[in-house]
Design an enzyme around this catalytic site. Structure first.
Site, PDB file in Angstrom:
ATOM      1  N   SER A   1       0.837  -1.214   0.000  1.00  0.00           N
ATOM      2  CA  SER A   1       0.000   0.000   0.000  1.00  0.00           C
ATOM      3  C   SER A   1       0.866   1.257   0.000  1.00  0.00           C
ATOM      4  CB  SER A   1      -0.890   0.026   1.245  1.00  0.00           C
ATOM      5  OG  SER A   1      -1.887  -0.952   1.142  1.00  0.00           O
TER       6      SER A   1
ATOM      7  N   GLY B   1      -6.094  -3.763  -7.672  1.00  0.00           N
ATOM      8  CA  GLY B   1      -7.203  -2.859  -7.362  1.00  0.00           C
ATOM      9  C   GLY B   1      -6.703  -1.505  -6.890  1.00  0.00           C
TER      10      GLY B   1
ATOM     11  N   ARG C   1     -14.105  -6.832 -10.669  1.00  0.00           N
ATOM     12  CA  ARG C   1     -14.261  -6.172  -9.357  1.00  0.00           C
ATOM     13  C   ARG C   1     -15.007  -4.850  -9.507  1.00  0.00           C
ATOM     14  NH1 ARG C   1      -8.613  -6.496  -6.311  1.00  0.00           N
ATOM     15  NH2 ARG C   1      -9.913  -5.612  -4.660  1.00  0.00           N
TER      16      ARG C   1
ATOM     17  N   SER D   1     -13.461   1.733   2.325  1.00  0.00           N
ATOM     18  CA  SER D   1     -12.470   1.317   1.323  1.00  0.00           C
ATOM     19  C   SER D   1     -11.370   2.361   1.234  1.00  0.00           C
ATOM     20  CB  SER D   1     -13.136   1.156  -0.046  1.00  0.00           C
ATOM     21  OG  SER D   1     -12.135   1.165  -1.056  1.00  0.00           O
TER      22      SER D   1
ATOM     23  N   ASP E   1      -7.325  -8.131   4.592  1.00  0.00           N
ATOM     24  CA  ASP E   1      -6.323  -8.830   3.766  1.00  0.00           C
ATOM     25  C   ASP E   1      -5.683  -9.999   4.518  1.00  0.00           C
ATOM     26  OD1 ASP E   1      -6.838  -7.028   1.785  1.00  0.00           O
ATOM     27  OD2 ASP E   1      -4.963  -5.919   1.978  1.00  0.00           O
TER      28      ASP E   1
ATOM     29  N   LYS F   1     -12.642  -9.187  -3.454  1.00  0.00           N
ATOM     30  CA  LYS F   1     -11.178  -9.018  -3.464  1.00  0.00           C
ATOM     31  C   LYS F   1     -10.606  -9.719  -4.704  1.00  0.00           C
ATOM     32  CE  LYS F   1     -10.732  -6.338  -0.096  1.00  0.00           C
ATOM     33  NZ  LYS F   1     -10.174  -5.009  -0.347  1.00  0.00           N
TER      34      LYS F   1
HETATM   35  C1  S3P Z   1      -5.626  -1.271  -0.131  1.00  0.00           C
HETATM   36  C2  S3P Z   1      -6.840  -1.194   0.464  1.00  0.00           C
HETATM   37  C3  S3P Z   1      -7.641  -2.360   0.829  1.00  0.00           C
HETATM   38  C4  S3P Z   1      -6.866  -3.661   0.710  1.00  0.00           C
HETATM   39  C5  S3P Z   1      -6.004  -3.701  -0.503  1.00  0.00           C
HETATM   40  C6  S3P Z   1      -5.014  -2.553  -0.502  1.00  0.00           C
HETATM   41  C7  S3P Z   1      -4.895  -0.006  -0.376  1.00  0.00           C
HETATM   42  O1  S3P Z   1      -8.775  -2.402   0.014  1.00  0.00           O
HETATM   43  O2  S3P Z   1      -7.739  -4.769   0.727  1.00  0.00           O
HETATM   44  O3  S3P Z   1      -5.278  -4.928  -0.547  1.00  0.00           O
HETATM   45  O4  S3P Z   1      -3.669  -0.035  -0.624  1.00  0.00           O
HETATM   46  O5  S3P Z   1      -5.536   1.051  -0.332  1.00  0.00           O
HETATM   47  P1  S3P Z   1     -10.061  -1.481   0.292  1.00  0.00           P
HETATM   48  O6  S3P Z   1     -10.095  -0.447  -0.745  1.00  0.00           O
HETATM   49  O7  S3P Z   1     -11.193  -2.441   0.246  1.00  0.00           O
HETATM   50  O8  S3P Z   1      -9.889  -0.862   1.663  1.00  0.00           O
END
Ligand code: S3P
Length: 435
Positions: A29, A100, A128, A173, A320, A347
């Site tokens: 992240s 994502g 997704r 999120s 996660d 996910k």
């Molecule tokens: C992430 C946020 C999370 C997490 C993903 C990484 C990020 O998702 O599950 O692996 O780096 O912002 P969400 O957007 O559902 O919080």
């Protein structure tokens, strides 16, 4: 045969106690954000220890395709940002692969740029939900389209002048919140973002530390127009990657592991609280702070575990880690219930089904529901498991394999490279076996 990071299949034999110290790769992240924030800062930024998996590589390629020069220099990635206005129209579709975080953050970044960008990804990413980011960006004035009226990628974004909007997010999120922060930094007026439960807050911590006008208040985030300053960052180790070794050390008798330099953001290490509730011998020691992020070590020793309940506001902070925690639940005495976790279904795979299938293949009884599952602990037998192409399922299966007596085969193994290409090698270093 231990796992080979580049082959389609791996086999792990248990019981395999893990002992020693390990620094897992840089936080995914934080790595995505470092590249994106450096791209919109004016000047040269340097990041050491970025995650080397496919997801972060996709963000780097995307940033480069927007005309931002990124070079490798003595272990650092050097990014020559020219501010938001320096971003140029990409001459091809941007492929975000499995990531994502890449697609959603880039959607926010590009929402205000006067250019056309098309963002897509692999089969999983194209299934997704993107409406959660497309809708709010449209409300700010961006022209965003996508398959099925904007529900799915590919997304086509034609940036426009944005106006600030108050967003009340229906789901917690961090990706959506971060997209709206990036859009808000380019909008006229004060953008506000509220979420139903706290999600990871790297975006607001890092941007505030870089002098960008992002403020956290009791009622949510407030964002004004502005840019972050360029920076030097040593990326701390990824707690979500560390969680696999923490669970392995907790469940395989004779283990004793210290995970070094881990990002200890409270929104990321709630898995430690869950393991503690299960009776694990686990200690967290904060050592320093980098760009607003606490960093330190996590020490874990094996011992008996008991079942617990994981639900409510705790869920966004452990989402996660649920595949790994489900393995701890399988090794524990009694039942563990995961509730309020419907987000698992959207996910990298439907993680309610893929986690349950992984455990079932290893002799564990699991009941699934629309928003979670129950694990009946006590048994873990070797077996043949498919990752379903989901990196976290593959690594959780490896942890289960170390706890079970015998050899477990994991099919579709190569997806571990999404976040952790070095996984098998690191596991071998803690187990005293060769990779
Ligand atoms: C992430 C946020 C999370 C997490 C993903 C990484 C990020 O998702 O599950 O692996 O780096 O912002 P969400 O957007 O559902 O919080």
């Amino acid at each position: 045969v231990d796992g080979d990071p580049v082959s389609g299949e791996a086999a792990f034999t248990g019981p395999t106690p893990l002992r020693g110290r390990l620094q897992v790769p840089g936080d995914k992240s934080i790595s995505h954000r470092a590249l994106i924030f450096a791209a919109c800062a004016r000047g040269t930024s340097r990041a050491v220890g970025l995650a080397r998996g496919h997801d972060v590589a996709a963000t780097r390629r995307a940033v480069e395709s927007l005309g931002v020069r990124c070079t490798d220099e003595a272990g650092a990635v050097v990014v020559a940002g020219e501010g938001f206005a320096g971003l140029r129209e990409p001459d091809d579709v941007i492929d975000c692969g499995n990531s994502g975080t890449s697609i959603r953050l880039l959607a926010g970044l590009l929402a205000a740029r006067p250019l056309l960008a098309v963002l897509t990804g692999d089969e999983s990413l194209r299934c997704r939900p993107m409406d959660r980011v497309v809708g709010p960006l449209r409300a700010m004035g961006s022209v965003v389209d996508g398959r099925d009226g904007g529900r799915y990628a590919p997304l086509a974004i034609r940036g426009a002048s944005l106006v600030a909007v108050d967003h009340d997010l229906p789901v917690a999120s961090a990706q959506v919140k971060s997209a709206l922060v990036l859009a808000g930094l380019q909008a006229e007026g004060t953008t506000r973002v509220r979420e139903p439960a706290p999600s990871r807050d790297h975006t607001e911590r890092m941007l505030a530390a870089l002098g960008a006008p992002v403020r956290a208040s009791a009622s949510g985030l407030e964002i004004d127009a502005g840019e972050p300053s360029p920076f030097d960052l040593e990326v701390p180790a990824d707690p979500s990657s560390a969680a696999f070794f923490a669970v392995a050390a907790a469940v395989v008798a004779g283990s004793d592991v210290v995970l070094d330099n881990v990002a200890l953001n409270p929104g990321r290490i709630a898995f430690v609280d869950v393991l503690r509730r299960m009776g694990a011998d686990i200690e967290v020691r904060q050592q320093h702070v980098r760009l607003g992020e606490p960093v330190g070590e996590i020490a874990v020793r094996s011992g008996p575990l008991r079942g617990t309940e994981v639900d409510g506001d705790e869920i966004p902070s452990v989402l996660d880690e649920i595949p790994a925690l489900a393995v701890a639940a399988a090794a524990a005495e009694g039942d563990t219930e995961f509730r309020d976790a419907a987000e698992l279904r959207v996910k990298e795979s439907d993680r309610i089904e893929t986690t349950a299938a992984m455990l079932t293949a290893l002799g564990v009884e699991v009941e699934t529901r629309s928003d979670g599952f129950t694990v009946h602990g006590g048994t873990l037998r070797p077996g043949v498991v498919s990752s379903g192409g989901d990196h976290r399922i593959a690594m959780a299966a490896a942890v289960a394999a170390w706890a079970a007596e015998g050899t477990t085969r994991i099919l579709d193994w190569d997806c571990v490279a999404t976040s952790y290409p070095e996984f098998a090698e690191h596991a071998a270093s803690l187990s005293g076996r060769r990779g």
